[in-house]
Design a protein around this motif. Sequence first.
Motif, PDB file in Angstrom:
ATOM      1  N   LEU A  42       9.572   4.438   0.858  1.00 35.49           N
ATOM      2  CA  LEU A  42       8.688   5.257   1.747  1.00 35.49           C
ATOM      3  C   LEU A  42       7.960   6.074   0.558  1.00 35.49           C
ATOM      4  O   LEU A  42       6.687   6.125   0.741  1.00 35.49           O
ATOM      5  CB  LEU A  42       9.689   5.991   2.586  1.00 35.49           C
ATOM      6  CG  LEU A  42      10.292   5.317   3.739  1.00 35.49           C
ATOM      7  CD1 LEU A  42      11.275   6.275   4.362  1.00 35.49           C
ATOM      8  CD2 LEU A  42       9.152   4.963   4.587  1.00 35.49           C
ATOM      9  N   ALA A  43       8.599   6.612  -0.278  1.00 36.89           N
ATOM     10  CA  ALA A  43       8.096   7.415  -1.373  1.00 36.89           C
ATOM     11  C   ALA A  43       7.014   6.837  -1.861  1.00 36.89           C
ATOM     12  O   ALA A  43       5.537   7.363  -2.441  1.00 36.89           O
ATOM     13  CB  ALA A  43       8.935   8.402  -2.142  1.00 36.89           C
ATOM     14  N   HIS A  44       7.254   5.682  -2.577  1.00 43.57           N
ATOM     15  CA  HIS A  44       6.326   4.998  -3.400  1.00 43.57           C
ATOM     16  C   HIS A  44       5.235   4.430  -2.561  1.00 43.57           C
ATOM     17  O   HIS A  44       3.973   4.667  -3.216  1.00 43.57           O
ATOM     18  CB  HIS A  44       7.253   3.726  -4.013  1.00 43.57           C
ATOM     19  CG  HIS A  44       6.575   2.790  -4.742  1.00 43.57           C
ATOM     20  ND1 HIS A  44       6.139   2.947  -6.195  1.00 43.57           N
ATOM     21  CD2 HIS A  44       5.696   1.621  -4.315  1.00 43.57           C
ATOM     22  CE1 HIS A  44       5.369   1.916  -6.466  1.00 43.57           C
ATOM     23  NE2 HIS A  44       4.886   1.149  -5.325  1.00 43.57           N
ATOM     24  N   PHE A  45       5.377   4.051  -1.568  1.00 40.29           N
ATOM     25  CA  PHE A  45       4.177   3.449  -0.756  1.00 40.29           C
ATOM     26  C   PHE A  45       3.413   4.654  -0.323  1.00 40.29           C
ATOM     27  O   PHE A  45       2.067   4.612  -0.413  1.00 40.29           O
ATOM     28  CB  PHE A  45       4.570   2.854   0.474  1.00 40.29           C
ATOM     29  CG  PHE A  45       5.186   1.523   0.353  1.00 40.29           C
ATOM     30  CD1 PHE A  45       4.615   0.590  -0.527  1.00 40.29           C
ATOM     31  CD2 PHE A  45       6.466   0.966   1.062  1.00 40.29           C
ATOM     32  CE1 PHE A  45       5.238  -0.667  -0.524  1.00 40.29           C
ATOM     33  CE2 PHE A  45       6.690  -0.158   0.899  1.00 40.29           C
ATOM     34  CZ  PHE A  45       6.271  -1.093  -0.151  1.00 40.29           C
ATOM     35  N   ARG A  46       3.747   5.847   0.028  1.00 40.42           N
ATOM     36  CA  ARG A  46       3.119   7.154   0.101  1.00 40.42           C
ATOM     37  C   ARG A  46       2.323   7.380  -0.961  1.00 40.42           C
ATOM     38  O   ARG A  46       1.014   7.702  -0.913  1.00 40.42           O
ATOM     39  CB  ARG A  46       3.843   8.114   0.829  1.00 40.42           C
ATOM     40  CG  ARG A  46       3.159   9.496   0.903  1.00 40.42           C
ATOM     41  CD  ARG A  46       3.649  10.384   1.743  1.00 40.42           C
ATOM     42  NE  ARG A  46       4.763  11.170   1.263  1.00 40.42           N
ATOM     43  CZ  ARG A  46       5.738  11.816   1.956  1.00 40.42           C
ATOM     44  NH1 ARG A  46       5.224  12.181   3.531  1.00 40.42           N
ATOM     45  NH2 ARG A  46       6.675  12.293   1.570  1.00 40.42           N
ATOM     46  N   HIS A  47       2.859   7.491  -2.195  1.00 37.01           N
ATOM     47  CA  HIS A  47       2.117   7.851  -3.316  1.00 37.01           C
ATOM     48  C   HIS A  47       1.058   6.932  -3.745  1.00 37.01           C
ATOM     49  O   HIS A  47       0.177   7.183  -4.292  1.00 37.01           O
ATOM     50  CB  HIS A  47       3.369   7.724  -4.388  1.00 37.01           C
ATOM     51  CG  HIS A  47       2.792   8.398  -5.786  1.00 37.01           C
ATOM     52  ND1 HIS A  47       2.448   7.636  -6.857  1.00 37.01           N
ATOM     53  CD2 HIS A  47       2.446   9.496  -6.175  1.00 37.01           C
ATOM     54  CE1 HIS A  47       2.110   8.311  -7.798  1.00 37.01           C
ATOM     55  NE2 HIS A  47       2.175   9.525  -7.449  1.00 37.01           N
ATOM     56  N   GLN A  48       1.367   5.560  -3.184  1.00 36.02           N
ATOM     57  CA  GLN A  48       0.140   4.633  -3.362  1.00 36.02           C
ATOM     58  C   GLN A  48      -0.956   4.536  -2.570  1.00 36.02           C
ATOM     59  O   GLN A  48      -1.771   3.805  -2.644  1.00 36.02           O
ATOM     60  CB  GLN A  48       0.879   3.101  -3.656  1.00 36.02           C
ATOM     61  CG  GLN A  48       1.935   2.930  -4.481  1.00 36.02           C
ATOM     62  CD  GLN A  48       1.419   2.604  -5.982  1.00 36.02           C
ATOM     63  OE1 GLN A  48       0.495   1.892  -6.139  1.00 36.02           O
ATOM     64  NE2 GLN A  48       1.937   3.296  -7.018  1.00 36.02           N
ATOM     65  N   GLY A  49      -0.692   5.583  -1.323  1.00 40.20           N
ATOM     66  CA  GLY A  49      -1.855   5.505  -0.466  1.00 40.20           C
ATOM     67  C   GLY A  49      -1.963   4.235   0.462  1.00 40.20           C
ATOM     68  O   GLY A  49      -2.719   4.185   1.219  1.00 40.20           O
ATOM     69  N   ILE A  50      -0.633   3.831   0.756  1.00 39.48           N
ATOM     70  CA  ILE A  50      -0.426   2.652   1.587  1.00 39.48           C
ATOM     71  C   ILE A  50       0.175   3.244   2.981  1.00 39.48           C
ATOM     72  O   ILE A  50       0.924   3.973   3.175  1.00 39.48           O
ATOM     73  CB  ILE A  50       0.513   1.697   0.972  1.00 39.48           C
ATOM     74  CG1 ILE A  50      -0.061   1.117  -0.060  1.00 39.48           C
ATOM     75  CG2 ILE A  50       0.937   0.713   2.165  1.00 39.48           C
ATOM     76  CD1 ILE A  50       1.188   0.426  -1.213  1.00 39.48           C
ATOM     77  N   VAL A  51      -0.628   2.816   3.967  1.00 43.35           N
ATOM     78  CA  VAL A  51      -0.158   3.358   5.232  1.00 43.35           C
ATOM     79  C   VAL A  51       0.987   2.669   5.827  1.00 43.35           C
ATOM     80  O   VAL A  51       1.048   1.544   5.610  1.00 43.35           O
ATOM     81  CB  VAL A  51      -1.461   2.959   6.309  1.00 43.35           C
ATOM     82  CG1 VAL A  51      -1.181   3.231   7.836  1.00 43.35           C
ATOM     83  CG2 VAL A  51      -2.660   3.193   5.897  1.00 43.35           C
ATOM     84  N   GLN A  52       1.832   3.458   6.309  1.00 45.52           N
ATOM     85  CA  GLN A  52       3.002   2.883   6.920  1.00 45.52           C
ATOM     86  C   GLN A  52       3.138   3.140   8.441  1.00 45.52           C
ATOM     87  O   GLN A  52       2.945   4.257   8.955  1.00 45.52           O
ATOM     88  CB  GLN A  52       4.272   3.712   6.201  1.00 45.52           C
ATOM     89  CG  GLN A  52       4.092   3.420   4.444  1.00 45.52           C
ATOM     90  CD  GLN A  52       5.390   3.961   3.936  1.00 45.52           C
ATOM     91  OE1 GLN A  52       6.504   3.322   3.827  1.00 45.52           O
ATOM     92  NE2 GLN A  52       5.293   5.041   3.166  1.00 45.52           N
TER      93      GLN A  52
END
Lengths: 223, 223
Positions: free
Chosen positions: B95-105
């Motif tokens: 979750l943190a990695h995707f958020r850091h990459q600017g990926i919508v979840q």
Amino acid sequence: MTIKAVIWDLDGTLADSAALHYQAWQAIMDRYGIFYTYQMFIDEFGRNNAEILTKHFDAADPATIQRVSLEKEADFRALLTPGVLQPLPGVMAWLAHFRHQGIVQVVGSSGPMANIAAMVRALDIGDYFLALVTGTHLPKGKPDPAIFLRCAAVAGVDPVHCLVIEDSIHGIEAAQRAGMRSVAVGALAGSAALRALCANPAAPPCLALASLDQITTPSSLFE
Amino acid sequence: MTIKAVIWDLDGTLADSAALHYQAWQAIMDRYGIFYTYQMFIDEFGRNNAEILTKHFDAADPATIQRVSLEKEADFRALLTPGVLQPLPGVMAWLAHFRHQGIVQVVGSSGPMANIAAMVRALDIGDYFLALVTGTHLPKGKPDPAIFLRCAAVAGVDPVHCLVIEDSIHGIEAAQRAGMRSVAVGALAGSAALRALCANPAAPPCLALASLDQITTPSSLFE
């Protein structure tokens, strides 16, 4: 024009969490030695946490502001025990009416998703909705229409068949810019700002209701 | 192909609520004088409430089945106190990695929205998501791709840029039919059914991981 999807604003529309937000603000300010009155809360209501905290915390760095802001929202959610929050008058009847009509319902709120989930849980109204959507991950907040257009997309419904229910002037303007009809509820319904916004004959119709319990068959509103 | 949105299944993927569901089932069956063992629960896991209740309640009418089913889900939510449920291993890092990459979840779950909101609340992970979406309001469940296509729509991302994370074979099949890459997690990862599904060279790639904590930079998975 048939209504096929209803997009609900949450705070001030489905339920009013202002008293709980004040309680959370007062607790957090107290923890940091800041005297915070109800009048200050009222005066600052609607501003974002960073603005409020920057005003009251002298020379705080952005990281501290961010941390205290998250702390405040966690405090708010901790206050949301079952039964502490009630749906506003008429809300349950509208939710049931739309469901009975087979109309898709979605929450489109500017609030953080953690608060949306906690409020929907505390109100026990989750099963009325296909989706809960937050505006915090979008580049611009209301009156930008993006959040309502995302809600229409998840509903699979064209904006002209969407109805937005809102308690803020920014929300009604966002609905108009999204090409959606709207219902303005609460104190907003009697405001001059709303009258001015809704006087535009080129904009989608908007309806002012001091309380949702004034109408029992809302899907016929715009027929 | 860049990942721009991640669609998470909830139960069994973000967290495992099976033990709490068993607790709720046992309490409700006990209340109606029905002896319900853990083995019965395991054997019936994945079937819907109406099927389970119809089997155990002799000659119950649909209204009773529906009422008891809602009662069971309310019991389940009442068990979801903060701290009782933990994210599965690796979930918080992803979750943190995707958020850091600017990926919508987005969460795309077949469960009732009331349960989704309560679980997201109990796990305290709401703020990672743009939207929570339930399949219960759609005409067909997974493996129909509708729920994931709705998730892509609310994310504003084309399906080819979406990644689905799932623990069920129906979910992986739904992802493939939606034209989305997928990660199969948990026991599913080692199953023959998954191997068969993922052997199709014409389908979007799927990856099997016994646990999400095997990988620390998930956005590079399909590059």
